[in-house]
Design a protein around this motif. Structure first.
Motif, PDB file in Angstrom:
ATOM      1  N   LEU A  11       0.835  -1.138  -0.038  1.00 14.10           N
ATOM      2  CA  LEU A  11       0.059  -0.127  -0.027  1.00 14.10           C
ATOM      3  C   LEU A  11       0.968   1.255   0.208  1.00 14.10           C
ATOM      4  N   VAL A  12       0.433   1.980  -0.753  1.00 10.12           N
ATOM      5  CA  VAL A  12       1.482   3.233  -0.967  1.00 10.12           C
ATOM      6  C   VAL A  12       0.527   4.631  -1.283  1.00 10.12           C
ATOM      7  N   GLN A  13       0.757   5.725  -0.698  1.00  6.53           N
ATOM      8  CA  GLN A  13      -0.018   6.912  -1.040  1.00  6.53           C
ATOM      9  C   GLN A  13       0.369   7.305  -2.549  1.00  6.53           C
ATOM     10  N   PRO A  14      -0.738   7.977  -2.991  1.00  7.88           N
ATOM     11  CA  PRO A  14      -0.297   8.689  -4.557  1.00  7.88           C
ATOM     12  C   PRO A  14       0.626   9.644  -4.549  1.00  7.88           C
ATOM     13  N   GLY A  15       1.569   9.344  -5.579  1.00  5.91           N
ATOM     14  CA  GLY A  15       2.731  10.156  -5.769  1.00  5.91           C
ATOM     15  C   GLY A  15       4.030   9.503  -4.989  1.00  5.91           C
ATOM     16  N   GLY A  16       3.738   8.232  -4.449  1.00  6.09           N
ATOM     17  CA  GLY A  16       4.790   7.371  -3.679  1.00  6.09           C
ATOM     18  C   GLY A  16       5.450   6.426  -4.747  1.00  6.09           C
ATOM     19  N   SER A  17       6.498   5.661  -4.153  1.00  9.83           N
ATOM     20  CA  SER A  17       7.241   4.798  -4.865  1.00  9.83           C
ATOM     21  C   SER A  17       7.120   3.355  -4.358  1.00  9.83           C
ATOM     22  N   LEU A  18       7.217   2.464  -5.465  1.00  8.65           N
ATOM     23  CA  LEU A  18       7.691   1.175  -4.899  1.00  8.65           C
ATOM     24  C   LEU A  18       8.525   0.455  -6.036  1.00  8.65           C
ATOM     25  N   ARG A  19       9.169  -0.594  -5.475  1.00 13.12           N
ATOM     26  CA  ARG A  19      10.044  -1.322  -6.533  1.00 13.12           C
ATOM     27  C   ARG A  19       9.574  -2.910  -6.485  1.00 13.12           C
ATOM     28  N   LEU A  20       9.136  -3.423  -7.375  1.00 12.02           N
ATOM     29  CA  LEU A  20       8.689  -4.708  -7.401  1.00 12.02           C
ATOM     30  C   LEU A  20       9.780  -5.552  -8.107  1.00 12.02           C
ATOM     31  N   SER A  21       9.982  -6.720  -7.380  1.00 13.42           N
ATOM     32  CA  SER A  21      11.149  -7.774  -8.169  1.00 13.42           C
ATOM     33  C   SER A  21      10.270  -8.983  -8.608  1.00 13.42           C
ATOM     34  N   CYS A  22      11.132  -9.469  -9.517  1.00 12.07           N
ATOM     35  CA  CYS A  22      10.524 -10.956 -10.060  1.00 12.07           C
ATOM     36  C   CYS A  22      11.911 -11.533 -10.112  1.00 12.07           C
ATOM     37  N   ALA A  23      12.047 -12.697  -9.254  1.00 10.79           N
ATOM     38  CA  ALA A  23      12.953 -13.416  -8.921  1.00 10.79           C
ATOM     39  C   ALA A  23      12.644 -14.826  -9.802  1.00 10.79           C
ATOM     40  N   ALA A  24      13.716 -15.163 -10.492  1.00  7.25           N
ATOM     41  CA  ALA A  24      13.650 -16.614 -11.200  1.00  7.25           C
ATOM     42  C   ALA A  24      14.165 -17.742 -10.441  1.00  7.25           C
ATOM     43  N   SER A  25      13.818 -18.877 -10.801  1.00  9.93           N
ATOM     44  CA  SER A  25      14.319 -19.890 -10.245  1.00  9.93           C
ATOM     45  C   SER A  25      15.494 -20.380 -10.951  1.00  9.93           C
ATOM     46  N   GLY A  26      15.602 -20.150 -12.339  1.00 10.36           N
ATOM     47  CA  GLY A  26      16.653 -20.528 -12.921  1.00 10.36           C
ATOM     48  C   GLY A  26      17.299 -19.399 -13.843  1.00 10.36           C
ATOM     49  N   SER A  27      18.283 -19.615 -14.429  1.00 11.66           N
ATOM     50  CA  SER A  27      18.765 -18.509 -15.410  1.00 11.66           C
ATOM     51  C   SER A  27      17.928 -17.820 -16.534  1.00 11.66           C
ATOM     52  N   THR A  77      17.134 -11.838 -11.390  1.00 10.71           N
ATOM     53  CA  THR A  77      15.963 -10.949 -11.073  1.00 10.71           C
ATOM     54  C   THR A  77      15.682  -9.678 -11.881  1.00 10.71           C
ATOM     55  N   VAL A  78      14.598  -9.442 -12.061  1.00 10.55           N
ATOM     56  CA  VAL A  78      13.942  -8.421 -12.978  1.00 10.55           C
ATOM     57  C   VAL A  78      13.141  -7.403 -12.067  1.00 10.55           C
ATOM     58  N   TYR A  79      13.219  -6.196 -12.163  1.00 10.72           N
ATOM     59  CA  TYR A  79      13.016  -5.211 -11.260  1.00 10.72           C
ATOM     60  C   TYR A  79      11.835  -4.344 -12.249  1.00 10.72           C
ATOM     61  N   LEU A  80      10.927  -3.649 -11.196  1.00  7.94           N
ATOM     62  CA  LEU A  80      10.007  -2.645 -11.779  1.00  7.94           C
ATOM     63  C   LEU A  80       9.918  -1.560 -10.718  1.00  7.94           C
ATOM     64  N   GLN A  81      10.656  -0.679 -11.147  1.00  9.27           N
ATOM     65  CA  GLN A  81      10.504   0.680 -10.319  1.00  9.27           C
ATOM     66  C   GLN A  81       9.343   1.463 -10.553  1.00  9.27           C
TER      67      GLN A  81
END
Length: 118
Positions: A11-27, A77-81
């Motif tokens: 949960l974040v307020q409008p105007g805020g930031s989050l960073r999502l991560s997507c971690a993979a089990s293999g290469s 890992t892939v990120y979404l800032q």
């Protein structure tokens, strides 16, 4: 077989930031491009961002200039800032890995909830 696990939602307020991560089990470094999708309640899933194995990126118009996708191949890992978040960004965000080698299999994570609200 690749397993994907998303994290970083919340949960974040409008105007805020989050960073999502997507971690993979293999290469996923050399053969996969990675997409982020999102689905809001009672809406269809929509494309958010893409990164290729060469780190070429593409974004939905609705997030251009606010979201940045990146990858760390050493960490599989892939990120979404996500910056300047808006209430309309509220959705379940899911990552998707697509193998660029035939038969072009793709894999999905379970998703992480992002809620933008005051």
């Amino acid at each position: 077989q690749v397993q994907l696990v998303e994290s970083g939602g919340g949960l974040v307020q409008p105007g805020g930031s989050l960073r999502l991560s997507c971690a993979a089990s293999g290469s996923i470094s050399s053969r996969y491009y990675i997409n982020w999708y999102r689905q809001a309640p009672e809406k269809q899933r929509e494309f958010v961002a893409l990164i290729t194995s060469e780190s070429i990126t593409n974004y939905a118009d609705s997030v251009k200039g606010r979201f940045t996708i990146s990858r760390d191949n050493a960490k599989n890992t892939v990120y979404l800032q996500m910056n300047s978040l808006r209430p309309e960004d509220t959705a379940v965000y899911t990552c998707n890995a697509v193998n660029t080698i035939p038969p072009f299999r793709d894999y999905w994570g379970q998703g992480t909830q992002v809620t933008v609200s005051s």
